[in-house]
Each structure stands twice: as structure tokens, then as C-alpha cells.
Design a protein around this motif. Structure first.
Motif, PDB file in Angstrom:
ATOM      1  N   LYS A  28       0.839  -1.196   0.000  1.00 55.30           N
ATOM      2  CA  LYS A  28       0.000   0.000   0.000  1.00 55.30           C
ATOM      3  C   LYS A  28       0.874   1.247   0.000  1.00 55.30           C
ATOM      4  CE  LYS A  28      -3.631  -2.365   2.629  1.00 55.30           C
ATOM      5  NZ  LYS A  28      -4.373  -2.419   3.910  1.00 55.30           N
ATOM      6  N   GLU A  29       1.980   1.184   0.752  1.00 52.77           N
ATOM      7  CA  GLU A  29       2.885   2.338   0.816  1.00 52.77           C
ATOM      8  C   GLU A  29       3.451   2.668  -0.555  1.00 52.77           C
ATOM      9  OE1 GLU A  29       2.671   0.501   4.817  1.00 52.77           O
ATOM     10  OE2 GLU A  29       3.066  -0.281   2.808  1.00 52.77           O
ATOM     11  N   GLN A  30       3.768   1.628  -1.325  1.00 54.73           N
ATOM     12  CA  GLN A  30       4.317   1.884  -2.649  1.00 54.73           C
ATOM     13  C   GLN A  30       3.300   2.539  -3.563  1.00 54.73           C
ATOM     14  OE1 GLN A  30       5.771  -1.525  -4.775  1.00 54.73           O
ATOM     15  NE2 GLN A  30       6.184  -0.334  -6.603  1.00 54.73           N
ATOM     16  N   ILE A  31       2.043   2.083  -3.462  1.00 50.60           N
ATOM     17  CA  ILE A  31       0.986   2.680  -4.286  1.00 50.60           C
ATOM     18  C   ILE A  31       0.839   4.163  -3.955  1.00 50.60           C
ATOM     19  CG2 ILE A  31      -1.491   2.681  -4.767  1.00 50.60           C
ATOM     20  CD1 ILE A  31      -1.441  -0.363  -4.283  1.00 50.60           C
ATOM     21  N   THR A  52      -6.192   6.806   1.401  1.00 48.54           N
ATOM     22  CA  THR A  52      -6.331   6.071   2.646  1.00 48.54           C
ATOM     23  C   THR A  52      -6.539   4.600   2.316  1.00 48.54           C
ATOM     24  OG1 THR A  52      -8.747   6.306   2.704  1.00 48.54           O
ATOM     25  CG2 THR A  52      -7.430   8.054   3.754  1.00 48.54           C
ATOM     26  N   ASP A  53      -6.359   3.746   3.305  1.00 48.70           N
ATOM     27  CA  ASP A  53      -6.585   2.317   3.100  1.00 48.70           C
ATOM     28  C   ASP A  53      -8.012   2.058   2.627  1.00 48.70           C
ATOM     29  OD1 ASP A  53      -4.039   1.920   3.890  1.00 48.70           O
ATOM     30  OD2 ASP A  53      -4.490   0.834   5.731  1.00 48.70           O
ATOM     31  N   GLY A  54      -8.944   2.828   3.163  1.00 45.89           N
ATOM     32  CA  GLY A  54     -10.343   2.645   2.789  1.00 45.89           C
ATOM     33  C   GLY A  54     -10.595   2.954   1.335  1.00 45.89           C
ATOM     34  N   SER A  55     -10.064   4.075   0.858  1.00 41.96           N
ATOM     35  CA  SER A  55     -10.269   4.439  -0.547  1.00 41.96           C
ATOM     36  C   SER A  55      -9.584   3.444  -1.467  1.00 41.96           C
ATOM     37  CB  SER A  55      -9.739   5.852  -0.814  1.00 41.96           C
ATOM     38  OG  SER A  55      -8.344   5.925  -0.600  1.00 41.96           O
ATOM     39  N   LEU A  56      -8.434   2.915  -1.061  1.00 36.13           N
ATOM     40  CA  LEU A  56      -7.731   1.927  -1.874  1.00 36.13           C
ATOM     41  C   LEU A  56      -8.523   0.623  -1.936  1.00 36.13           C
ATOM     42  CD1 LEU A  56      -5.318   1.108  -3.528  1.00 36.13           C
ATOM     43  CD2 LEU A  56      -4.068   0.612  -1.419  1.00 36.13           C
ATOM     44  N   SER A  57      -9.149   0.233  -0.843  1.00 35.98           N
ATOM     45  CA  SER A  57      -9.967  -0.986  -0.825  1.00 35.98           C
ATOM     46  C   SER A  57     -11.136  -0.876  -1.793  1.00 35.98           C
ATOM     47  CB  SER A  57     -10.490  -1.254   0.589  1.00 35.98           C
ATOM     48  OG  SER A  57      -9.438  -1.512   1.480  1.00 35.98           O
ATOM     49  N   VAL A  58     -11.748   0.298  -1.847  1.00 34.71           N
ATOM     50  CA  VAL A  58     -12.862   0.518  -2.781  1.00 34.71           C
ATOM     51  C   VAL A  58     -12.374   0.362  -4.221  1.00 34.71           C
ATOM     52  CG1 VAL A  58     -14.479   2.250  -3.671  1.00 34.71           C
ATOM     53  CG2 VAL A  58     -14.162   1.993  -1.204  1.00 34.71           C
ATOM     54  N   ILE A  59     -11.217   0.932  -4.519  1.00 35.44           N
ATOM     55  CA  ILE A  59     -10.659   0.854  -5.868  1.00 35.44           C
ATOM     56  C   ILE A  59     -10.334  -0.592  -6.228  1.00 35.44           C
ATOM     57  CG2 ILE A  59      -8.607   1.421  -7.233  1.00 35.44           C
ATOM     58  CD1 ILE A  59      -8.717   4.180  -5.843  1.00 35.44           C
TER      59      ILE A  59
END
Length: 218
Positions: free
Chosen positions: A171-174, A185-192
Motif C-alpha cells: 500500500k505504501e508503494q501505491i 487512505t486504506d479505505g479508498s484503496l480498498s474501494v478501488i
């Protein structure tokens, strides 16, 4: 798995970095003695992390010998603050220079970026059963010849997964690699990720690596 050769005489520092990189499926083999490091089969490794202050042989000499004999990316990791060391190291053929102390996360990001340029990170033993093609210039991804309808954020994530197929993308790399996720945020990345999985279908397997990130399986 990415295999990294490290020549570093600070055993504690080497151990800390080794354990950190292991979380991302990067295996580090360290040698405190530069002569042992040079005789360890350099061409078996994907990247070299090289200290400059070493027992019996200066790191710049090690760098010169490796560049003359092998085609391997080199990151110099040194506490020596003399600008001339950095300039000479890069002139000799090192690809990057990271002064100590540094956050291991930054070293990880530089390793991935460098391996991507060398194309080593794309190598897999088996070909996938589907054709997922990336066109960076057009910022397009096609699946079995059909262009996927992706948002800018979805494209960034899928691009990284394709480039590092078979390896974990953290996630940090993204967040690090793209301005699209500057305030992500982790949440927005999970949605994507959920949207991406629906768009690529069941044949393309995107695995969640708990606590770390995601992996595009072959």
C-alpha cells in the motif's frame, strides 16, 4: 522472489533491513566481507546494496569491479557524507545512492523502481492464462484485446500490479508512486481494488496480502 546481494559490515543494520524487506518477498543475503560478497556469485542476484566503508576493500573499488564484470543494478548505501563519494560512485556505474540513516521504506521504494527499470521484476516462470497488456504511453490496459474502462486511480494500481506481476505491491508503494493517491487512505484503496476486481473478471486473480498490499497472480 527477488534476490538481493548486500555487502554491509554493520550486522545489526543489515539484519534490520533484511527483516523489513522480507515482508515484501525480497530475500537479502548479506556479506560483511567484500571479498566473500564478490565471490558469492553476483550474477545470481537481482540487485546489489553496497556500503562504502568496508573491511579490507573500499566500497568504491567493489562497485568498480561489479560494474566491469556484471550487469546488475547497484544501490550504494553509505554513511559517508562526502559529496565526492556519491559523484564517484555514480560515475563508476552505480544506479542510486542512498545516504544513511534512511527509512527502510525508502530503500524498498528505490529497489522496486530500479528493478522495474531493469525489467527484472516482470520475470515470471509461467505465462498467465489471460492477456493483460499495459500501454503506458496511452495510459491504457487491455484484457484479451479489449480495452478496460479505468479511472486514473484504477489505472495507477493496475499498472503497478502488472509491472510487478507475481510480487506483492505494498500500500505504501501505491501511495508513494502516484500523485493520484497523495491523500489516499486504506479505505479508498480498498474501494478501488473492489472495482478493479469486477472490471478484470474472475480469470485475473488479484490477491490481498493481509497487512501489506496486493499481488497479481500469474
Amino acid at each position: 522472489m527477488i534476490n538481493i546481494l548486500m555487502i554491509e559490515d554493520d550486522a545489526q543494520f543489515a539484519s534490520l533491513l533484511t527483516h523489513y524487506l522480507a515482508k515484501y518477498n525480497l530475500k537479502v543475503t548479506n556479506y560483511q566481507d567484500p571479498y566473500l560478497g564478490l565471490s558469492a556469485g553476483v550474477d545470481k542476484f537481482d540487485l546489489l546494496i553496497l556500503d562504502l566503508t568496508l573491511p579490507g576493500m573500499d566500497g568504491l573499488e567493489v562497485c568498480k569491479e561489479v560494474v566491469n564484470k556484471y550487469d546488475i543494478p547497484i544501490i550504494i548505501s553509505s554513511a559517508r557524507s562526502d559529496l565526492s563519494d556519491k559523484v564517484i560512485g555514480l560515475q563508476l556505474g552505480a544506479d542510486d545512492y542512498l545516504p544513511k540513516p534512511y527509512d527502510p521504506q525508502e530503500m524498498y521504494a528505490r529497489i522496486i523502481s530500479l528493478l522495474r527499470r531493469y525489467k527484472k521484476i516482470n520475470e515470471t516462470e509461467d505465462e498467465p492464462s489471460y492477456s493483460l497488456m499495459l500501454d503506458e504511453q496511452k495510459e491504457e490496459v487491455t484484457l484479451d484485446g479489449q480495452q478496460l474502462d479505468l479511472t486514473p486511480a484504477e489505472f495507477v494500481v493496475l499498472k503497478l500490479l502488472i509491472e510487478q506481476r507475481g510480487s506483492t505491491v505494498s500500500k505504501e508503494q501505491i501511495f508513494y508512486d502516484s500523485e493520484v493517491f497523495q491523500f489516499g487512505t486504506d479505505g479508498s484503496l480498498s474501494v478501488i481494488m473492489n472495482r478493479l476486481r469486477k472490471k478484470v473478471g474472475d480469470d485475473v486473480h488479484i490477491k490481498t496480502v493481509r497487512g501489506i498490499g496486493y499481488k497479481l497472480l500469474s
